[in-house]
Motif scaffolding. Sequence first.
Motif, mmCIF file in Angstrom:
data_model
loop_
_atom_site.group_PDB
_atom_site.id
_atom_site.type_symbol
_atom_site.label_atom_id
_atom_site.label_comp_id
_atom_site.label_asym_id
_atom_site.label_seq_id
_atom_site.Cartn_x
_atom_site.Cartn_y
_atom_site.Cartn_z
ATOM 1 N N LEU A 27 0.831 -1.211 0.000
ATOM 2 C CA LEU A 27 0.000 0.000 0.000
ATOM 3 C C LEU A 27 0.860 1.255 0.000
ATOM 4 C CD1 LEU A 27 -2.783 -1.142 2.482
ATOM 5 C CD2 LEU A 27 -3.118 -0.586 0.073
ATOM 6 N N ARG A 28 1.958 1.236 0.721
ATOM 7 C CA ARG A 28 2.858 2.386 0.714
ATOM 8 C C ARG A 28 3.474 2.596 -0.656
ATOM 9 N NH1 ARG A 28 6.128 1.350 6.426
ATOM 10 N NH2 ARG A 28 4.555 2.291 7.811
ATOM 11 N N LEU A 31 1.173 6.578 -6.958
ATOM 12 C CA LEU A 31 0.053 7.461 -7.294
ATOM 13 C C LEU A 31 0.397 8.927 -7.034
ATOM 14 C CD1 LEU A 31 -2.913 5.335 -5.880
ATOM 15 C CD2 LEU A 31 -2.386 5.749 -8.283
ATOM 16 N N GLN A 32 1.143 9.195 -5.965
ATOM 17 C CA GLN A 32 1.543 10.565 -5.664
ATOM 18 C C GLN A 32 2.421 11.132 -6.763
ATOM 19 O OE1 GLN A 32 0.474 12.428 -3.073
ATOM 20 N NE2 GLN A 32 1.602 14.143 -3.982
ATOM 21 N N LYS A 33 3.362 10.320 -7.264
ATOM 22 C CA LYS A 33 4.227 10.771 -8.354
ATOM 23 C C LYS A 33 3.424 11.006 -9.627
ATOM 24 C CE LYS A 33 8.449 8.527 -6.698
ATOM 25 N NZ LYS A 33 9.484 7.496 -6.968
ATOM 26 N N LYS A 34 2.450 10.114 -9.896
ATOM 27 C CA LYS A 34 1.612 10.288 -11.089
ATOM 28 C C LYS A 34 0.781 11.555 -10.986
ATOM 29 C CE LYS A 34 -1.447 7.692 -14.137
ATOM 30 N NZ LYS A 34 -2.162 6.417 -14.387
ATOM 31 N N SER A 35 0.285 11.840 -9.771
ATOM 32 C CA SER A 35 -0.501 13.061 -9.569
ATOM 33 C C SER A 35 0.348 14.299 -9.824
ATOM 34 C CB SER A 35 -1.058 13.079 -8.137
ATOM 35 O OG SER A 35 -1.738 14.287 -7.875
ATOM 36 N N LEU A 43 -6.239 13.357 -13.328
ATOM 37 C CA LEU A 43 -5.743 13.769 -12.005
ATOM 38 C C LEU A 43 -6.800 13.540 -10.934
ATOM 39 C CD1 LEU A 43 -3.602 15.107 -10.216
ATOM 40 C CD2 LEU A 43 -4.552 17.337 -10.885
ATOM 41 N N GLN A 44 -8.047 13.830 -11.312
ATOM 42 C CA GLN A 44 -9.138 13.625 -10.363
ATOM 43 C C GLN A 44 -9.267 12.147 -9.992
ATOM 44 O OE1 GLN A 44 -12.900 15.050 -11.785
ATOM 45 N NE2 GLN A 44 -13.991 14.605 -9.883
ATOM 46 N N ASN A 45 -9.170 11.294 -10.985
ATOM 47 C CA ASN A 45 -9.256 9.853 -10.725
ATOM 48 C C ASN A 45 -8.076 9.368 -9.882
ATOM 49 O OD1 ASN A 45 -11.622 9.690 -12.219
ATOM 50 N ND2 ASN A 45 -10.545 9.205 -14.133
ATOM 51 N N VAL A 46 -6.875 9.852 -10.227
ATOM 52 C CA VAL A 46 -5.687 9.437 -9.482
ATOM 53 C C VAL A 46 -5.768 9.891 -8.028
ATOM 54 C CG1 VAL A 46 -3.197 9.763 -9.259
ATOM 55 C CG2 VAL A 46 -4.198 9.312 -11.502
ATOM 56 N N ASP A 47 -6.185 11.147 -7.818
ATOM 57 C CA ASP A 47 -6.287 11.656 -6.445
ATOM 58 C C ASP A 47 -7.328 10.879 -5.645
ATOM 59 O OD1 ASP A 47 -4.328 13.495 -6.895
ATOM 60 O OD2 ASP A 47 -5.681 15.178 -7.279
ATOM 61 N N THR A 72 -8.228 6.626 -1.441
ATOM 62 C CA THR A 72 -8.705 5.299 -1.044
ATOM 63 C C THR A 72 -7.556 4.435 -0.521
ATOM 64 O OG1 THR A 72 -10.459 5.406 -2.722
ATOM 65 C CG2 THR A 72 -9.892 3.229 -1.843
ATOM 66 N N VAL A 73 -6.406 4.475 -1.230
ATOM 67 C CA VAL A 73 -5.252 3.687 -0.808
ATOM 68 C C VAL A 73 -4.746 4.165 0.555
ATOM 69 C CG1 VAL A 73 -2.851 3.131 -1.340
ATOM 70 C CG2 VAL A 73 -4.565 3.079 -3.150
ATOM 71 N N GLU A 74 -4.700 5.475 0.758
ATOM 72 C CA GLU A 74 -4.226 6.011 2.038
ATOM 73 C C GLU A 74 -5.154 5.608 3.183
ATOM 74 O OE1 GLU A 74 -1.872 10.033 0.504
ATOM 75 O OE2 GLU A 74 -3.941 10.164 1.188
#
Length: 217
Positions: A25-26, A32-36, A75-79, A84-86
């Motif tokens: 998960l981390r 995901l953070q990098k993709k955002s 970006l909206q989908n990634v965020d 959810t992952v967090e």
Amino acid sequence: MFKNMFGGGSKGKEKVSSQEAIQKLRDTAEMLQKKSEHLEVKIERELKTAKQHGTKNKKMAIAALKRKKRFEKQLQNVDGTLSTVELQLEAVQNAESNKLVLDTMKTGAQALKQAHNHMNADEVHDVMDEIDEQKVISDEITTALSGGFGYQDVDEDDLMAELEELEQEEFNENMLDIPAAEELPDVPTHSLPQPAKAKAKAKEDDDELAELQMWAS
């Protein structure tokens, strides 16, 4: 993506430890953070392109805005996925923490159970009674060895009398500390001066006494 993380189909039945899940998960949250951040850069770049072309080249400007809108949707989908992952990461971490606490409490309970395995309240009372009994025996032995002159309880009246005696001795000692008589002013040996009226009255008494003696003779 989640099937790849935790396995799908028959592989989903495989047990995954909490630490493995937390690490996966981390890693996913970091990806995901990098993709955002990458999408935010793209959006900013397309916005800059649209401003540069402006009304001078509407076709290029509109194309840049379309790409910007597409990147914003991604970006909206990634965020959303990142949130959810967090949340899942926090849930797994809390579950792992609770499990550790519960395991520790189970260990403590087991230790208490083992410690009390051969102990009960009646046994404790019996031990305490035996201790009291042995103490009485020990006191009796001590008294016997001392020839019966061991310590005995003293009457409180005797103690009060002794205390009063000590206080009286202290009072007498304090009285001795008062300055001696020679240090006080000397008592006058001659007659103190008398007022004029007193002198006249004394002379009158002397005259009457002399006259009475002459009359008696």
